[in-house]
Write a protein that holds these residues in place. Structure first.
Motif, PDB file in Angstrom:
ATOM      1  N   ALA A  42     -11.161   1.513   3.354  1.00 51.50           N
ATOM      2  CA  ALA A  42     -10.776   2.060   1.993  1.00 51.50           C
ATOM      3  C   ALA A  42      -9.799   3.101   1.842  1.00 51.50           C
ATOM      4  N   GLY A  43      -8.644   3.218   0.916  1.00 50.71           N
ATOM      5  CA  GLY A  43      -7.910   4.192   0.877  1.00 50.71           C
ATOM      6  C   GLY A  43      -7.030   4.525   2.040  1.00 50.71           C
ATOM      7  N   CYS A  44      -6.672   3.600   2.890  1.00 49.61           N
ATOM      8  CA  CYS A  44      -5.881   3.967   4.100  1.00 49.61           C
ATOM      9  C   CYS A  44      -4.243   3.437   3.589  1.00 49.61           C
ATOM     10  N   VAL A  45      -3.631   3.857   4.347  1.00 47.22           N
ATOM     11  CA  VAL A  45      -2.125   3.352   4.124  1.00 47.22           C
ATOM     12  C   VAL A  45      -2.068   2.166   5.426  1.00 47.22           C
ATOM     13  N   TRP A  46      -1.644   1.093   4.956  1.00 48.61           N
ATOM     14  CA  TRP A  46      -2.034  -0.218   5.810  1.00 48.61           C
ATOM     15  C   TRP A  46      -0.549  -0.557   6.354  1.00 48.61           C
ATOM     16  N   ILE A  47      -0.147  -0.512   7.511  1.00 51.40           N
ATOM     17  CA  ILE A  47       0.959  -0.754   8.284  1.00 51.40           C
ATOM     18  C   ILE A  47       1.029  -2.210   8.815  1.00 51.40           C
ATOM     19  N   THR A  48       1.856  -3.182   8.525  1.00 54.31           N
ATOM     20  CA  THR A  48       2.009  -4.404   8.712  1.00 54.31           C
ATOM     21  C   THR A  48       3.330  -4.985   9.064  1.00 54.31           C
ATOM     22  N   ILE A  49       3.252  -5.936   9.734  1.00 51.13           N
ATOM     23  CA  ILE A  49       4.840  -6.765   9.489  1.00 51.13           C
ATOM     24  C   ILE A  49       4.565  -8.185   8.870  1.00 51.13           C
ATOM     25  N   MET A  50       3.457  -8.448   8.457  1.00 55.18           N
ATOM     26  CA  MET A  50       3.068  -9.781   7.618  1.00 55.18           C
ATOM     27  C   MET A  50       3.615  -9.652   6.251  1.00 55.18           C
ATOM     28  N   THR A  51       4.239 -10.725   5.723  1.00 56.85           N
ATOM     29  CA  THR A  51       5.129 -10.652   4.296  1.00 56.85           C
ATOM     30  C   THR A  51       4.407 -11.582   3.532  1.00 56.85           C
ATOM     31  N   ASN A  52       3.527 -12.569   3.821  1.00 58.23           N
ATOM     32  CA  ASN A  52       3.150 -13.587   2.753  1.00 58.23           C
ATOM     33  C   ASN A  52       2.159 -13.016   1.845  1.00 58.23           C
ATOM     34  N   SER A  53       1.980 -13.880   0.752  1.00 61.25           N
ATOM     35  CA  SER A  53       1.126 -13.292  -0.163  1.00 61.25           C
ATOM     36  C   SER A  53      -0.217 -13.084   0.125  1.00 61.25           C
ATOM     37  N   ASN A  54      -0.871 -13.602   1.014  1.00 59.63           N
ATOM     38  CA  ASN A  54      -2.108 -13.155   1.419  1.00 59.63           C
ATOM     39  C   ASN A  54      -2.263 -11.677   1.682  1.00 59.63           C
ATOM     40  N   VAL A  55      -1.062 -11.095   2.267  1.00 62.29           N
ATOM     41  CA  VAL A  55      -1.313  -9.637   2.366  1.00 62.29           C
ATOM     42  C   VAL A  55      -1.844  -8.876   1.267  1.00 62.29           C
ATOM     43  N   CYS A  56      -1.183  -9.170   0.096  1.00 64.34           N
ATOM     44  CA  CYS A  56      -1.725  -8.603  -0.980  1.00 64.34           C
ATOM     45  C   CYS A  56      -3.136  -8.990  -1.450  1.00 64.34           C
ATOM     46  N   ALA A  57      -3.689  -9.886  -1.164  1.00 66.13           N
ATOM     47  CA  ALA A  57      -5.010 -10.209  -1.161  1.00 66.13           C
ATOM     48  C   ALA A  57      -5.893  -9.463  -0.482  1.00 66.13           C
ATOM     49  N   VAL A  68       2.647  -0.667   3.725  1.00 63.18           N
ATOM     50  CA  VAL A  68       3.925  -0.331   4.309  1.00 63.18           C
ATOM     51  C   VAL A  68       4.438  -1.565   5.368  1.00 63.18           C
ATOM     52  N   LEU A  69       5.400  -2.209   4.571  1.00 65.36           N
ATOM     53  CA  LEU A  69       5.924  -3.179   5.848  1.00 65.36           C
ATOM     54  C   LEU A  69       6.909  -2.584   6.682  1.00 65.36           C
ATOM     55  N   ALA A  70       6.638  -2.788   7.992  1.00 62.35           N
ATOM     56  CA  ALA A  70       7.145  -2.034   9.207  1.00 62.35           C
ATOM     57  C   ALA A  70       8.222  -2.855   9.563  1.00 62.35           C
ATOM     58  N   GLU A  71       9.274  -2.220  10.644  1.00 65.05           N
ATOM     59  CA  GLU A  71      10.436  -3.003  11.241  1.00 65.05           C
ATOM     60  C   GLU A  71      11.269  -3.559  10.669  1.00 65.05           C
ATOM     61  N   GLY A  72      11.491  -2.977   9.381  1.00 70.93           N
ATOM     62  CA  GLY A  72      12.591  -3.663   8.419  1.00 70.93           C
ATOM     63  C   GLY A  72      12.067  -4.996   7.757  1.00 70.93           C
ATOM     64  N   LEU A  90       3.709  -1.145  -2.579  1.00 71.96           N
ATOM     65  CA  LEU A  90       4.118  -2.009  -1.440  1.00 71.96           C
ATOM     66  C   LEU A  90       5.402  -1.262  -1.086  1.00 71.96           C
ATOM     67  N   TYR A  91       5.444  -0.792   0.034  1.00 69.84           N
ATOM     68  CA  TYR A  91       6.688  -0.044   0.496  1.00 69.84           C
ATOM     69  C   TYR A  91       7.249  -0.646   1.784  1.00 69.84           C
ATOM     70  N   ARG A  92       8.322  -0.267   2.430  1.00 70.52           N
ATOM     71  CA  ARG A  92       8.932  -0.634   3.557  1.00 70.52           C
ATOM     72  C   ARG A  92       9.582   0.234   4.242  1.00 70.52           C
ATOM     73  N   SER A  93       9.850   0.220   5.556  1.00 70.28           N
ATOM     74  CA  SER A  93      10.804   1.063   6.450  1.00 70.28           C
ATOM     75  C   SER A  93      11.273   0.185   7.460  1.00 70.28           C
ATOM     76  N   ASP A  94      12.475   0.923   8.135  1.00 68.53           N
ATOM     77  CA  ASP A  94      12.858   0.288   9.406  1.00 68.53           C
ATOM     78  C   ASP A  94      12.129   0.665  10.647  1.00 68.53           C
ATOM     79  N   ARG A  95      11.221   1.678  10.386  1.00 70.13           N
ATOM     80  CA  ARG A  95      10.444   2.283  11.668  1.00 70.13           C
ATOM     81  C   ARG A  95       9.433   1.393  12.113  1.00 70.13           C
ATOM     82  N   SER A  96       9.095   1.153  13.375  1.00 71.95           N
ATOM     83  CA  SER A  96       8.066   0.593  13.834  1.00 71.95           C
ATOM     84  C   SER A  96       6.742   1.162  13.265  1.00 71.95           C
TER      85      SER A  96
END
Lengths: 109, 192
Positions: A42-57, A68-72, A90-96
């Motif tokens: 709890a309270g972490c920043v979660w970095i993932t490349i998954m982008t479907n609605s289950n991510v929010c759940a 944070v969605l990684a790799e663009g 919900l944030y995003r970045s081009d970085r890995s």
């Protein structure tokens, strides 16, 4: 560091601002959602490349500070809608994921 | 893979490489399951190849008859608690009834299930890449079915018009989009 400071410090693109004053306490990287659900602290920043609605759940269930969605990656429309509806940051970045996590660690997270 | 339709595209490409003239793609949503059957009349696989086809370490990339598609599909299916089965009849042993059938059952209510993705775009991509291969596609949810049958299209268009023509592809895309809109408005929970 708060979610807002995290986004500013590491130039994350904001898709949904979420709980901007919430403290980011740790960082978790994961794409297998069932695993993230059980392991992300709890309270972490979660970095993932998954982008479907289950991510929010999963983010809600695990009570993460923000995603944070990684790799663009771009979120699916359903993920963006869900994040807005539930006020999940919900944030995003081009970085890995590695480069992001390394920067967060160096920044004190 | 992030969308199930990418798996469909990959398996369908295997069928095209196997020289299939008819490819059947069936999607059926039933309660909490999505059944996906992809059948072709291509050259098929030997028993030995079939046994190793979902093993990513079977052989080197250059001599491998299929790519990483089936191992990845197996992962997608099994991470939802589903099942993958592959049957094949090699042309040498079955000169008239050869081909391959890939059957996947996914649990769509599992958190690790990926979205179905853009099926019309996938079918258009297939048709564009393999205009001579016939495709029979159905996606059934309850009593509603989305359908594409290139054999019927050929009957109407005649033999001189390639199904890879931009006008044909545009028509297919808009026809499928329209059918999916009807399916979405049918009042059922459609997994997409």
């Amino acid at each position: 560091m708060t979610v807002e400071e995290l986004a500013q410090t590491f130039s994350l693109e904001c898709l949904v601002s979420g709980e901007i004053t919430r403290q980011v306490q740790s960082c978790y990287i994961g794409d297998l959602l069932s695993r993230v659900m059980g392991q992300a602290p709890a309270g972490c920043v979660w970095i993932t490349i998954m982008t479907n609605s289950n991510v929010c759940a999963v983010a809600t269930l695990a009570d993460v500070a923000c995603i944070v969605l990684a790799e663009g990656e771009q979120p699916d429309a359903a993920l963006l809608d869900a994040a807005m509806a539930h006020g999940v940051g919900l944030y995003r970045s081009d970085r890995s994921a590695y480069m992001l996590a390394a920067a967060f660690a160096a920044g004190g997270i | 893979m992030k969308d199930f339709s990418l798996h469909i595209l990959d398996i369908a490409e295997n069928a095209a490489k196997a020289g299939a003239t008819l490819l059947t793609i069936r999607l059926k949503q039933q309660e909490n399951r999505l059944l996906c059957t992809i059948a072709d009349n291509g050259c098929g696989m030997s028993e030995t190849t079939l046994q190793h086809v979902t093993d990513p370490f079977y052989t080197t990339r250059t001599t491998r008859p299929v790519g990483m598609g089936l191992p990845l599909l197996r992962q997608t299916v099994e991470q939802t608690g589903g099942m993958l089965s592959i049957r094949s009849r090699p042309q040498q042993r079955y000169p008239k009834t050869h081909g391959t059938v890939v059957e996947a059952v996914c649990r769509i209510d599992h958190i690790d299930m990926i979205p179905l993705g853009d099926v019309p775009a996938t079918l258009v991509t297939l048709l564009q890449g393999h205009p001579a291969m016939d495709i029979l596609f159905t996606h059934t949810v309850g009593r509603q079915t989305v359908r594409l049958d290139t054999r019927q299209m050929r009957e109407v268009l005649g033999e001189d018009i390639s199904l890879g023509e931009p006008e044909v592809l545009t028509w297919v895309a808009s026809d499928l989009a329209q059918q999916y809109q009807v399916l979405r408005q049918s009042g059922q929970a459609v997994f997409l």
